[in-house]
Design a protein around this motif. Structure first.
Motif, mmCIF file in Angstrom:
data_model
loop_
_atom_site.group_PDB
_atom_site.id
_atom_site.type_symbol
_atom_site.label_atom_id
_atom_site.label_comp_id
_atom_site.label_asym_id
_atom_site.label_seq_id
_atom_site.Cartn_x
_atom_site.Cartn_y
_atom_site.Cartn_z
ATOM 1 N N ALA A 54 0.831 -1.202 0.000
ATOM 2 C CA ALA A 54 0.000 0.000 0.000
ATOM 3 C C ALA A 54 0.864 1.250 0.000
ATOM 4 N N GLN A 55 2.009 1.180 0.702
ATOM 5 C CA GLN A 55 2.917 2.335 0.747
ATOM 6 C C GLN A 55 3.674 2.500 -0.556
ATOM 7 N N LEU A 56 4.027 1.393 -1.201
ATOM 8 C CA LEU A 56 4.654 1.483 -2.521
ATOM 9 C C LEU A 56 3.724 2.193 -3.505
ATOM 10 N N ALA A 57 2.436 1.851 -3.454
ATOM 11 C CA ALA A 57 1.446 2.441 -4.367
ATOM 12 C C ALA A 57 0.912 3.774 -3.864
ATOM 13 N N ARG A 58 1.304 4.171 -2.647
ATOM 14 C CA ARG A 58 0.842 5.415 -2.008
ATOM 15 C C ARG A 58 -0.687 5.439 -1.843
ATOM 16 N N CYS A 97 4.604 5.173 -8.819
ATOM 17 C CA CYS A 97 5.299 5.349 -7.550
ATOM 18 C C CYS A 97 6.165 4.142 -7.227
ATOM 19 N N THR A 98 5.653 2.940 -7.520
ATOM 20 C CA THR A 98 6.442 1.732 -7.293
ATOM 21 C C THR A 98 7.694 1.737 -8.157
ATOM 22 N N TYR A 99 7.531 2.110 -9.428
ATOM 23 C CA TYR A 99 8.684 2.196 -10.337
ATOM 24 C C TYR A 99 9.669 3.252 -9.852
ATOM 25 N N ASN A 100 9.146 4.398 -9.425
ATOM 26 C CA ASN A 100 10.007 5.468 -8.937
ATOM 27 C C ASN A 100 10.815 4.999 -7.726
ATOM 28 N N PRO A 149 9.293 1.251 1.962
ATOM 29 C CA PRO A 149 9.431 -0.209 1.989
ATOM 30 C C PRO A 149 10.719 -0.759 1.393
ATOM 31 N N LEU A 150 11.192 -0.201 0.283
ATOM 32 C CA LEU A 150 12.401 -0.745 -0.338
ATOM 33 C C LEU A 150 13.676 -0.409 0.434
ATOM 34 N N PRO A 151 13.983 0.874 0.695
ATOM 35 C CA PRO A 151 15.225 1.146 1.433
ATOM 36 C C PRO A 151 15.232 0.593 2.853
ATOM 37 N N SER A 152 14.055 0.408 3.452
ATOM 38 C CA SER A 152 13.994 -0.134 4.810
ATOM 39 C C SER A 152 13.959 -1.657 4.834
ATOM 40 N N GLY A 153 13.894 -2.297 3.640
ATOM 41 C CA GLY A 153 13.942 -3.740 3.564
ATOM 42 C C GLY A 153 12.641 -4.458 3.847
ATOM 43 N N GLN A 154 11.519 -3.738 3.829
ATOM 44 C CA GLN A 154 10.230 -4.388 4.097
ATOM 45 C C GLN A 154 9.763 -5.238 2.914
ATOM 46 N N VAL A 155 10.206 -4.894 1.704
ATOM 47 C CA VAL A 155 9.931 -5.712 0.525
ATOM 48 C C VAL A 155 11.220 -5.852 -0.274
ATOM 49 N N THR A 156 11.311 -6.913 -1.055
ATOM 50 C CA THR A 156 12.458 -7.100 -1.940
ATOM 51 C C THR A 156 12.180 -6.429 -3.283
ATOM 52 N N ARG A 157 13.213 -6.257 -4.052
ATOM 53 C CA ARG A 157 13.034 -5.663 -5.377
ATOM 54 C C ARG A 157 12.177 -6.577 -6.262
ATOM 55 N N TRP A 190 8.776 -5.410 -8.098
ATOM 56 C CA TRP A 190 8.562 -5.545 -9.545
ATOM 57 C C TRP A 190 7.290 -6.323 -9.847
ATOM 58 N N THR A 191 7.032 -7.372 -9.081
ATOM 59 C CA THR A 191 5.803 -8.155 -9.276
ATOM 60 C C THR A 191 4.576 -7.287 -9.032
ATOM 61 N N PHE A 192 4.622 -6.488 -7.986
ATOM 62 C CA PHE A 192 3.512 -5.590 -7.672
ATOM 63 C C PHE A 192 3.350 -4.528 -8.753
ATOM 64 N N LEU A 193 4.464 -4.034 -9.264
ATOM 65 C CA LEU A 193 4.420 -3.058 -10.353
ATOM 66 C C LEU A 193 3.732 -3.643 -11.581
#
Length: 327
Positions: free
Chosen positions: A34-38, A95-98, A116-124, A128-131
């Protein structure tokens, strides 16, 4: 805006809004997506949506002035719904791509390092799958329109893909954002007519200036960190001259949108909406304190009001065109 600070056990970013449905209704495992997609920051998809709705409404006015049927004097409701779903999906994908592109930069900026990405809550790979999933939803929406609109929508992907890299090479990344976020000003017209015409082009140009203006206000939140990590923005470029620049950008936006109304032969209520929007823009400039990040965020979000004012003016113009033959 009330926020809560990020804690590793909570899984929230540092400036996450409290009380949002995302954190009340979704399971904690879904929060990073949800945070990746804002999804907890709807202002992004709202600002992406407005040019679409403006263009759809302006197309309805043009159709009415050309002698179209009474039922076509308002924007197509199905198109409005599709544009909303598409705006939410593609803003989330963007936003996910950004975040994928900017993971390294986000880790160096106070406001974004808990994403989520820099804090390690999700992997790249998960990101990408969510994107891809969000992009497929956007594609499903796009395929509901005519062939010309589909091709036009696909063309926007080049601008969207380029945007995250612009902050590294130009002082004007907000211009490229304007190209992407204003694309709907072309789409609404294309969906109605299967072609483009001067009203849509004027509206697109005006929307670009509007986006540069409001995103300059937004970028003032991060200007110190941006300077440290070498990220460029119009906020850094304009600096203390931000208010004169905003006058020129917002003023130019209103002039071009007025030209769009004139080209579409829109009745007076459309111009009344632009005047009301101009008053709101003027207030933003008057009260702006570029060194107050909280106020910059509030003023940035207030551009949703600008969207409503212009859209309601266009709807009023459609109603005016509908009743004009009856009086």
């Amino acid at each position: 805006m009330e926020t809560i600070q990020s804690q590793s056990g909570q899984g929230r970013v540092a400036d996450a809004p409290t009380g949002h449905w995302v954190y009340r209704l979704l399971p904690r495992a879904a929060w990073p997506y949800a945070q990746l997609a804002r999804w907890d920051r709807p202002i992004g998809w709202q600002l992406l949506l407005w040019p679409c709705w403006w263009s759809a409404a302006l197309a309805a006015i043009a159709y009415a002035e050309a002698g179209g049927e009474l039922l076509r004097l308002m924007p197509n409701p199905w198109h409005l719904v599709l544009f909303m779903i598409g705006a939410i999906a593609m803003r989330g994908a963007g936003c996910t791509y950004n975040d994928l592109v900017d993971e390294g930069i986000d880790g160096q900026v106070e406001r974004t390092r808990s994403r989520p990405l820099p804090s390690g809550q999700v992997t790249r790979r998960q990101a990408w799958t969510f994107l891809i999933a969000q992009s497929l939803l956007g594609l499903a929406v796009l395929l509901q329109f005519n062939g010309f609109a589909i091709l036009l929508g696909i063309c926007s992907l080049a601008v969207v893909a380029a945007y995250p890299f612009m902050k590294r090479i130009t002082n004007w990344p907000q211009f490229v954002l304007g190209l992407a976020f204003s694309w709907g000003a072309l789409m609404g017209w294309a969906a109605a007519f299967g072609t483009l015409a001067p009203p849509a082009l004027f509206l697109y140009a005006g929307s670009i200036l509007w986006v540069i203006g409001y995103d300059t206000i937004y970028a003032h939140q991060d200007k110190e960190d941006d300077a440290i990590v070498g990220v460029h923005s119009t906020a850094r470029l304009f600096g203390e001259r931000t208010k004169p620049w905003l006058m020129a950008l917002y003023g130019g936006a209103l002039i071009l949108m007025g030209a769009a109304c004139a080209s579409a032969e829109a009745p007076m209520p459309a111009l009344a909406g632009l005047v009301a929007a101009g008053v709101h823009m003027a207030r933003q400039i008057r009260v702006l304190d570029i060194d107050n990040p909280d106020q910059c965020l509030r003023l940035f979000k207030s551009n949703n009001v600008v969207g409503w004012l212009i859209f309601l003016g266009f709807l009023g113009a459609g109603l005016w065109a509908a009743v004009k033959p009856l009086v």
